[in-house]
Design an enzyme around this catalytic site. Structure first.
Site, PDB file in Angstrom:
ATOM      1  CD  GLU A 186      -3.083  -0.792   2.260  1.00  0.00           C
ATOM      2  OE1 GLU A 186      -2.781  -0.117   3.255  1.00  0.00           O
ATOM      3  OE2 GLU A 186      -4.187  -1.341   2.133  1.00  0.00           O
ATOM      4  CD  GLU A 271      -4.173  -5.950   3.125  1.00  0.00           C
ATOM      5  OE1 GLU A 271      -4.846  -5.249   3.902  1.00  0.00           O
ATOM      6  OE2 GLU A 271      -2.933  -5.862   3.010  1.00  0.00           O
TER       7      GLU A 271
HETATM    8  C1  GLA Z   1      -3.994  -2.375   5.204  1.00  0.00           C
HETATM    9  C2  GLA Z   1      -2.664  -3.084   5.344  1.00  0.00           C
HETATM   10  C3  GLA Z   1      -2.763  -4.308   6.218  1.00  0.00           C
HETATM   11  C4  GLA Z   1      -3.567  -4.018   7.457  1.00  0.00           C
HETATM   12  C5  GLA Z   1      -4.940  -3.505   7.060  1.00  0.00           C
HETATM   13  C6  GLA Z   1      -5.837  -3.176   8.216  1.00  0.00           C
HETATM   14  O1  GLA Z   1      -4.742  -2.909   4.228  1.00  0.00           O
HETATM   15  O2  GLA Z   1      -2.137  -3.444   4.093  1.00  0.00           O
HETATM   16  O3  GLA Z   1      -1.473  -4.712   6.553  1.00  0.00           O
HETATM   17  O4  GLA Z   1      -2.909  -3.063   8.202  1.00  0.00           O
HETATM   18  O5  GLA Z   1      -4.791  -2.312   6.356  1.00  0.00           O
HETATM   19  O6  GLA Z   1      -6.031  -4.254   9.036  1.00  0.00           O
END
Ligand code: GLA
Ligand code: CA
Length: 796
Positions: A186, A271
């Site tokens: 991210e 995710e």
């Molecule tokens: C983002 C991150 C994950 C985690 C989520 C929240 O998507 O990539 O590692 O921190 O947020 O749980």
């Protein structure tokens, strides 16, 4: 009606075709590539149904069970992060053994017929200490983390080489289960830096790719994960782009931009958030099973791959839980995440609903059986922790620094734990204020008497001191919590950061004294320090010398025992304790804090034994009662706060009737960001948004995120933001005002039904700012529930 039905049947048939007959993890050399509109597994269309699980959050003895549980949900892949800081706890000392044996975890997945997605960072976020980066990087004070800083990149390269030594032999090309590898994590919510992301890609490629017999460079599919709102910032042409979003999100909207830019690319939600993480001092988070299952059903019906984050969250044992920002919001020890498989590995109602839906996409085959839990649940009767030594018994090193005002943990070469800072004061005849930036929780004493606390969670920076005599001793005990794992604030030094200042009035003049020359003692957080603390007599005289109180009920180490005839998983309740760390039979179990919401710790049966079991609590505040008891269920939602989390103090409500709005109008309906440019830049410390109607005609208003722009159109930092006032907050769902600046598009402020218009949210920007525009994001769910229609914006 009929047409829709026909369509769904066709879509179902099409997806069934996507799943190859032999969807078992390879043992012969194979490949996983990107085809037109789909991934290809050995040349056949393939939908990734991945379960995110984290090996350090599960005791090794339970790995096999948890993988089988994921399989029983109809998943074909497990998705893992690699946590740099657990493998390289001090520079150049690598550990890939036992619970850190990530290669063994991948082989176990393969044995269970599962593919593996590896996300080796270097940064992982994951509500994990410093987002997976090792704290010792901060010994180089001016390091630029997650950028092309020479030292950072040098260490990244060494680490990624070590990871690849472990895992590259396990790629599908080599007959192993690993099909995909993620580049960074991210990055769009951190910055814009294609050069850096490209270098990470190249490092991974160099380590994971090799020439095949035909001389072609082959390796796992490399991908990036980001949000639909920002993935283009760092998207590299030769990588797979995947999107992250949560339960309830409008899925078509999430993939719209990707579809425009790469119409032939396979779609994947890398995710899909099943629930959410908990932070200290706020309610336990949950997300409805129905929304999660419907979202996954929709994705599968459209041939979209996913990874369910988390499928099983587990536990952030020891000091591994991180903290969120802006502000400082440390995460609790439990990483239950309201996931389908709960923290202790059992199936929840969400699990069964998901399993039922997943049956439709299992190629007509029977679903794998739900495995039996490795151990039953036991209950431990109440017991007392009768042994006690003061916290000074844990002191490891002493620094006398006369030059600077203080030293950080990093400067003292300590990663985790507490420190005592002490100093003799000059005479200060009047009341004064002690100001310092405590990372993270400070208790302040004068001559051993408790004066007050400075809690970073509450944005506290100072404490009032009584008049002091020359020679009185000031002592500050600081406990560090997890380092921030999200956003720019990951460079999170511990201990006292910045100056320590006493300000007071003397003869009608404001005076301030910058205190220097503290004596500082380190108290590392590890089991060895804790047992050693008991190896000598209680050092009450040293407590006295350092200006700390001693005696039962005060900060210190407490030890007790319980006996077992039969071992099993259990939950120990610590709600009568203050704040600190727990060790059971030498295992660091995690943080406790009376404020909750978590009051019990999960104790895996595989770490217990028949006969005598030892429990040590390091309490930096001191317990009310030294009692612990076992429960057969966890307590994850019991707050014991000094005052409520709400921001509805009427004195904080501005009188808007006497002000002119800087902008007024109506937002558009639907998902996605909108910007309101003010006619004229406005100056003020507070930003108020008043809404008098909503698009869906209800009275439950919601906002997911807000930014303000400065005069050049740049976003201003939200780091100092706090919520000043909200007319209504749905505190039960944790939809408090702070959710509009938590950098998470899936979380939101929301009012309670029936609270009545107008709705009002006021943000304290921390200082006077000049603002030219407001950026607003409604909820990510289909139709943007609660999105505001008529608004007025005030800056004052
Ligand atoms: C983002 C991150 C994950 C985690 C989520 C929240 O998507 O990539 O590692 O921190 O947020 O749980
Ligand atoms: Ca948010």
């Amino acid at each position: 009606m009929k047409l829709t039905k026909l369509f769904t049947t066709l879509a179902l048939a099409a997806t069934a075709l996507f799943v190859p007959a032999n969807a078992n993890a390879a043992s012969k050399s194979g490949d996983f590539t990107v085809g037109k509109g789909t991934f290809l597994l050995n040349g056949e269309p393939f939908i990734v149904k991945a379960a995110e699980v984290h090996y350090p959050r599960i005791p090794q003895a339970y790995w096999d069970h948890r993988i089988k549980m994921c399989k029983a949900l109809g998943m074909n892949t497990v998705c893992i992060y690699v946590f740099w800081n657990i493998h390289e706890q001090s520079e150049d000392h690598f550990d890939f053994t036992g619970n850190n044996d990530v290669a063994a975890f991948c082989r176990l997945a393969q044995k269970n017929g599962m593919y593996v997605i590896v996300r080796p960072g270097p940064y992982v976020c994951a509500e994990w200490e410093m987002g997976g980066l090792p704290w010792w990087l901060l010994k180089k004070k001016d390091i630029r983390l997650r950028e092309q800083d020479p030292y950072f990149m040098e260490r990244v390269k060494i680490f990624e080489e070590k990871v690849a030594q472990q895992l590259a032999p396990l790629t599908i090309q080599n007959g192993g289960p690993i099909i995909m590898v993620q580049v960074e994590n991210e990055y769009g919510s951190y910055g814009e830096d294609k050069a850096y992301v490209s270098e990470i890609r190249d490092v991974l490629k160099a380590n994971w790719y090799k020439k095949n017999d035909e001389g072609k460079l082959v390796g796992p599919a490399l991908f990036q994960c980001d949000w639909s709102s920002n993935f283009t910032k760092n998207g590299l042409d030769d990588l797979v782009w995947t999107m992250n979003f949560g339960t309830g999100a409008n899925i078509d909207q999430q993939f719209r931009r990707l579809g425009e830019l790469r119409p032939d690319a396979p779609k994947m939600c890398s995710e899909f958030w099943s629930g959410w993480f908990d932070k200290w001092g706020a309610r336990h988070e949950t997300r409805p099973a129905k929304d999660m299952v419907e979202g996954m059903d929709e994705m599968l019906s459209k041939g979209i791959s996913f990874s369910l984050y988390m499928t099983h969250g587990g536990t952030s044992f020891g000091h591994w839980a991180g903290a969120n920002s802006p502000g400082f919001a440390p995460d609790v020890t439990s990483y239950d995440y309201d996931a389908p498989i709960n923290e202790w590995g059992l199936a929840t109602p969400k699990f069964y609903e998901l399993r039922k839906m997943m049956t439709k996409y299992n190629d007509g085959k029977k679903m794998p059986a739900i495995p039996k839990a490795p151990m039953g649940i036991i209950s431990v009767p109440k017991f007392q922790l009768t042994e006690y030594v003061p916290i000074v018994n844990g002191i490891n090193r002493v620094f006398k620094d006369s030059q600077s005002s203080h030293m950080t943990f990093e400067e003292m070469d300590m990663g985790w734990g507490s420190a005592v800072y002490t100093k003799v004061l000059p005479e200060i005849p009047n009341q004064s204020t002690l100001t310092l930036d405590a990372h993270d929780f400070a208790t302040v004493f004068i001559n051993g008497k408790y004066i007050g606390k400075i809690d970073r969670v509450k944005n506290e920076k100072s404490v009032a001191l009584p008049p002091v005599k020359k020679g009185d001793r000031l002592t500050i005990l600081i406990e560090a919590m997890g380092r921030i794992n999200f956003g720019r604030a990951i460079k999170d030094f511990k201990g006292i950061v910045g100056d320590v200042v006493i300000s007071t009035e003397l003869d009608n003049n404001e005076v301030s004294i910058n205190l220097k020359g503290f004596v500082t003692c380190t108290i590392p957080d590890d089991y060895n320090t804790a047992v050693k603390a008991f190896a000598s007599e209680a050092k009450e005289n040293i407590s006295n010398d350092l200006g700390l109180p001693a005696g039962k009920g005060k900060a210190g180490y407490y030890r007790g025992y319980f006996n077992l005839k039969k071992v099993g998983d259990t939950f120990l309740d610590f709600e009568t304790w203050g704040k600190g760390q727990v060790y059971v039979n030498g295992h660091a179990m995690g943080r406790i804090w009376s404020i909750g919401p978590q009051q019990t710790l999960y104790i895996p049966g595989c770490w217990l034994k028949k006969g005598k079991n030892e429990v040590i609590v390091l309490d930096v505040v001191g317990p009310k009662e030294t009692v612990v008891w076992g429960q057969t269920e966890p307590e994850l939602n019991k707050l014991q706060l000094e005052k409520s989390n709400k921001h509805n103090n009427i004195g904080d409500k501005p009188d808007l009737n006497s002000m002119t709005p800087v902008a007024k109008g109506a937002f558009k309906s639907g998902n996605g960001w909108q910007t309101v440019k003010f006619g004229q830049a406005a100056k003020g410390r507070y930003l108020a948004i008043e809404s008098s109607s909503l698009h869906n005609g209800t009275d439950v208003a919601a906002i997911a995120e807000l930014y303000v722009q400065g005069t050049n159109g740049q976003r201003l930092s939200r780091e100092p933001w706090t919520t000043k006032y909200a007319d209504s907050e749905d505190e039960n769902g944790n939809h408090t005002g702070d959710k509009v600046y938590d950098l998470q598009e899936s979380t939101y402020w929301q009012t309670i039904k029936g609270a009545g218009f107008p709705h009002l949210l006021v943000i304290d920007l921390g200082s006077v700012q000049t603002i030219s525009a407001l950026e607003y994001l409604p909820r990510a769910e289909q139709g943007a529930p609660g999105s505001i229609k008529d608004y007025k914006i005030f800056v004052y």
